[in-house]
Design a protein around this motif. Structure first.
Motif, mmCIF file in Angstrom:
data_model
loop_
_atom_site.group_PDB
_atom_site.id
_atom_site.type_symbol
_atom_site.label_atom_id
_atom_site.label_comp_id
_atom_site.label_asym_id
_atom_site.label_seq_id
_atom_site.Cartn_x
_atom_site.Cartn_y
_atom_site.Cartn_z
ATOM 1 N N VAL A 95 -8.988 16.900 32.184
ATOM 2 C CA VAL A 95 -9.158 16.154 30.929
ATOM 3 C C VAL A 95 -8.346 14.862 30.995
ATOM 4 C CG1 VAL A 95 -8.672 16.153 28.456
ATOM 5 C CG2 VAL A 95 -9.676 18.178 29.526
ATOM 6 N N GLU A 96 -7.130 14.988 31.499
ATOM 7 C CA GLU A 96 -6.250 13.836 31.655
ATOM 8 C C GLU A 96 -6.922 12.760 32.529
ATOM 9 O OE1 GLU A 96 -3.317 11.902 30.309
ATOM 10 O OE2 GLU A 96 -3.610 14.012 29.749
ATOM 11 N N SER A 97 -7.518 13.204 33.623
ATOM 12 C CA SER A 97 -8.165 12.263 34.530
ATOM 13 C C SER A 97 -9.383 11.600 33.899
ATOM 14 C CB SER A 97 -8.621 12.964 35.802
ATOM 15 O OG SER A 97 -7.535 13.605 36.405
ATOM 16 N N MET A 98 -10.067 12.366 33.070
ATOM 17 C CA MET A 98 -11.235 11.789 32.439
ATOM 18 C C MET A 98 -10.815 10.683 31.486
ATOM 19 S SD MET A 98 -13.865 14.950 32.248
ATOM 20 C CE MET A 98 -15.233 13.990 31.668
ATOM 21 N N LYS A 99 -9.665 10.853 30.902
ATOM 22 C CA LYS A 99 -9.139 9.787 30.051
ATOM 23 C C LYS A 99 -8.865 8.536 30.875
ATOM 24 C CE LYS A 99 -6.854 12.518 26.475
ATOM 25 N NZ LYS A 99 -5.544 13.143 26.260
#
Lengths: 365, 129
Positions: A95-99
């Motif tokens: 999720v962090e990376s998608m941000k």
């Protein structure tokens, strides 16, 4: 552009050999070209060199982490679609990376079909993104060209009509009676009106496209007033109006666009001349204080009714009951207002019916 | 019988050509038309006009300037009176346009639309010189 086969190129960055090989087999079978990298640094280097359309990035790798790779690739490679390969345990970092710019993720273990589905989604997304950008660029380009387009495409025919009217008068000359000549005069008047409208509209488009914002230079206030006065003097002479100027000493320069400010003064003076009967007077005063420079332009004309004052700066608003000669473009005052606002200033009007109108231009120092 | 003086008009707008032609013909001139710079230059050679009027901005900006220097480089156009007509407002969106450094060797610059009386007056003056 780097040289490439026609095939769409997919980069897989993963430290697990089985994943790299699995992806390669599944995707090559579907007709994609696949390149692989076994760590982040290599992945970034290859990506910069080959500019793949899609990159799969494993989140958990030794040395550079997947998140960092995502960060760099999304920044440096335009339009790349980034997909995270992740174990179920690290959904949070996915999720962090998608941000940070990843578009999608695929949890391990995955089947070839799942992989192909993600790739297809990725390409769809990429195409939409590119299309959207192209449309945006095209739109901006059109907006820029619009000004030039309008000036050419609308002005040229008007100019030709004027020239034809000249020709008509010359050719038909003596055959035209007074009525016919009047008709030509009226045509000319309406053409002038339309030309003024085009000019004002162009002026406004130029403000909207931010032309003025980029051209701010020191402006000498007495200088722009005198330019306005000089430009209007012949017209005032014809209409038998006098001009009085009262400019106090030491008015500081302001920052702005000289041409457009002269246009503002000419516009207001033009208005004043339309509504002031012959023998009247227009006074221009300039003063300054600690914060502002104020230019006031007052006429001894017919004035504007109180209830109409709030609307006079609206585009195409007209104070009813004017003579035909008073017909303008309907954009003049709106143009003035926009110019003043573009300078961080404002324009205000006060008026007394039968006595006259005063416009005050306020510009920040 | 006196022969009519020949005037060549170069402009990419056929209506502008027509309107201006009518005005010039009323002044007793024989008028030749060219709708682009290239054929204009050709006609200077074939027609040997007594005077040429060319638009400033045709298809490519500033083509009028190129036309003028081409005309000046040929024998028939070397000393011929030349009027350049400008239809653009140089304060407007064309302000980025810069005329070539070497000023074009024209005898007069007029703005469109041209008053018929003015045009005939200037043409006569240039031809009488």
């Amino acid at each position: 552009m780097t040289e490439k086969t026609n095939k769409e190129l997919i980069l897989v960055i993963d430290d697990e050999e089985s994943i790299r090989d699995g992806c390669r087999q599944a995707l090559e079978k579907s007709g994609y070209a696949v390149i692989t990298a076994e760590n982040g640094e290599e992945g970034i280097r290859i990506a910069k060199e080959r500019k793949p359309e899609i990159a799969f990035v494993d989140l958990k790798m030794p040395s550079i982490s997947g998140t960092e790779v995502i960060d760099i690739l999304s920044r440096d490679i335009p339009d790349i679609v980034l997909v995270i390969i992740t174990g179920y345990a690290s959904i949070v970092s996915a999720v962090e990376s998608m941000k940070k710019g990843a578009y999608d993720y695929i949890p391990k273990p995955f089947t070839p079909d799942q992989l192909r589905a993600v790739v297809k989604r990725g390409f769809d997304h990429r195409n939409l993104k590119i299309e959207a950008r192209m449309l945006r660029t095209e739109k901006e380009e059109m907006e820029r060209n619009f000004i030039t387009f309008v000036s050419h495409e609308m002005r040229s025919p008007l100019l030709v009509i004027e020239q034809y009217l000249e020709a008509l008068r010359t050719v038909a000359g003596g055959c035209l009676d007074k009525n016919a000549n009047d008709i030509i005069d009226r045509c000319n008047k309406r053409i002038h009106g339309l030309k003024a409208l085009v000019e004002h509209w162009l002026d406004i488009s130029r403000i909207e496209s931010g032309v003025f914002a980029t051209e701010k230079k020191p402006v000498d206030i007495p200088g722009i007033i005198m330019r306005g006065v000089e430009e209007m003097a012949p017209l005032y002479h014809i209409r038998e109006l006098s001009i009085e100027t009262d400019i106090s000493e030491g008015i500081p320069e302001i920052t702005g666009d000289e041409e457009s400010l002269v246009r503002v003064i000419v516009n207001i003076m033009g208005n004043a001349s339309k509504y002031t009967p012959g023998g009247g007077k227009v006074s221009i005063r300039a003063r300054h204080d600690e914060y502002y420079v104020r230019i006031s332009i007052s006429d001894t004309g017919t004035g504007i009714p109180q209830e109409k004052l709030p609307f006079i700066f609206e585009p195409f608003y007209r104070v009813k009951g004017k003579k035909e000669e008073a017909r303008g473009s309907g954009l003049g005052l709106n143009f003035c207002k926009r110019i003043m606002e573009a300078h961080g200033g404002k324009i205000e009007a006060s008026s007394q019916v039968g006595k006259g109108t005063t416009f005050v231009l306020e510009l920040p120092r | 019988m006196t022969t009519k003086k020949k005037i060549l008009l170069i402009d990419d707008d056929s209506d502008f050509l027509m309107a201006t032609k009518l005005i010039l013909e009323s002044g007793g001139y024989e008028v030749f038309l060219a709708e682009d710079g290239k054929s204009g230059v050709e006609m200077v050679k074939s027609v040997s006009p007594d005077l040429t009027i060319t638009d400033m901005m045709m298809e490519t900006w500033g083509e009028g300037f190129t036309v003028v220097s081409k005309i000046r480089s040929i024998e028939a156009g070397k000393d011929m009176p030349l009027i350049m007509l400008s239809g653009v407002d140089l304060q407007g969106p064309y302000q980025s346009f810069e005329p070539p450094e070497e000023s074009p060797k024209v005898d007069m610059l007029l703005h469109k639309p041209v008053k018929a009386d003015d045009l005939l007056k200037y043409v006569k003056r240039l031809l009488d010189n």
